[in-house]
Design a protein around this motif. Structure first.
Motif, short mmCIF file in Angstrom:
data_model
loop_
_atom_site.label_atom_id
_atom_site.label_comp_id
_atom_site.label_asym_id
_atom_site.label_seq_id
_atom_site.Cartn_x
_atom_site.Cartn_y
_atom_site.Cartn_z
N TYR A 233 0.83 -1.20 0.00
CA TYR A 233 0.00 0.00 0.00
C TYR A 233 0.87 1.26 0.00
CZ TYR A 233 -2.87 3.81 1.57
OH TYR A 233 -3.47 5.04 1.67
N CYS A 234 1.88 1.30 0.85
CA CYS A 234 2.77 2.47 0.94
C CYS A 234 3.54 2.68 -0.36
CB CYS A 234 3.72 2.34 2.12
SG CYS A 234 2.89 2.49 3.72
N GLU A 235 3.93 1.60 -1.00
CA GLU A 235 4.62 1.71 -2.29
C GLU A 235 3.72 2.39 -3.32
OE1 GLU A 235 6.62 -1.14 -5.72
OE2 GLU A 235 5.80 -2.05 -3.92
N LEU A 236 2.47 1.98 -3.39
CA LEU A 236 1.55 2.58 -4.35
C LEU A 236 1.23 4.02 -3.98
CD1 LEU A 236 -0.02 2.08 -6.93
CD2 LEU A 236 -1.91 1.23 -5.55
N ASP A 237 1.08 4.30 -2.71
CA ASP A 237 0.81 5.67 -2.27
C ASP A 237 2.00 6.59 -2.59
OD1 ASP A 237 -1.66 6.46 -1.27
OD2 ASP A 237 -0.85 6.91 0.70
N THR A 238 3.21 6.09 -2.40
CA THR A 238 4.40 6.87 -2.73
C THR A 238 4.46 7.13 -4.23
OG1 THR A 238 5.57 5.95 -0.84
CG2 THR A 238 6.92 6.93 -2.58
N TYR A 239 4.14 6.12 -5.03
CA TYR A 239 4.11 6.28 -6.48
C TYR A 239 3.10 7.36 -6.87
CZ TYR A 239 3.38 5.17 -11.40
OH TYR A 239 3.25 5.24 -12.76
N ALA A 240 1.94 7.38 -6.20
CA ALA A 240 0.92 8.40 -6.49
C ALA A 240 1.47 9.79 -6.21
CB ALA A 240 -0.33 8.14 -5.65
#
Length: 98
Positions: free
Chosen positions: A77-84
């Protein structure tokens, strides 16, 4: 002058960026700007900020296997949020050049 610039950035974020990203988060559909932002298809039990906030304090009460599963879910989840956030930053830089 600075105030006008900041207002312009807020308009860009609110209308162009958050509108598209919000559609991805809440409907599960990707947008042309952010096709990789699909929180609903994340593996594990964390698909949004609320789930992340709820699972984090509970990790201490989990078995080692459950802890690892929760940890991996949070990391994804944090990886995708950081990508966003990177995509938001890129769009802001692009708009600031205009």
């Amino acid at each position: 002058m600075e105030f006008d610039f900041l207002c312009s950035l807020f308009v860009i974020v609110e209308h162009e960026l958050l509108g598209n990203i919000g559609k991805v988060r809440w409907t599960g559909h990707s947008s042309p700007m952010t096709p990789a932002l699909d929180y609903h298809n994340l593996e594990g039990d964390v698909h949004n900020g609320s789930e992340a906030m709820n699972i984090y304090p509970e990790i201490q009460y989990m078995s080692p296997e459950e802890q690892e599963k929760a940890r991996q879910s949070l990391l994804k989840y944090c990886e995708l949020d950081t990508y966003a956030m990177v995509k938001v930053w890129e769009k802001l830089k692009e708009q600031a050049r205009c």
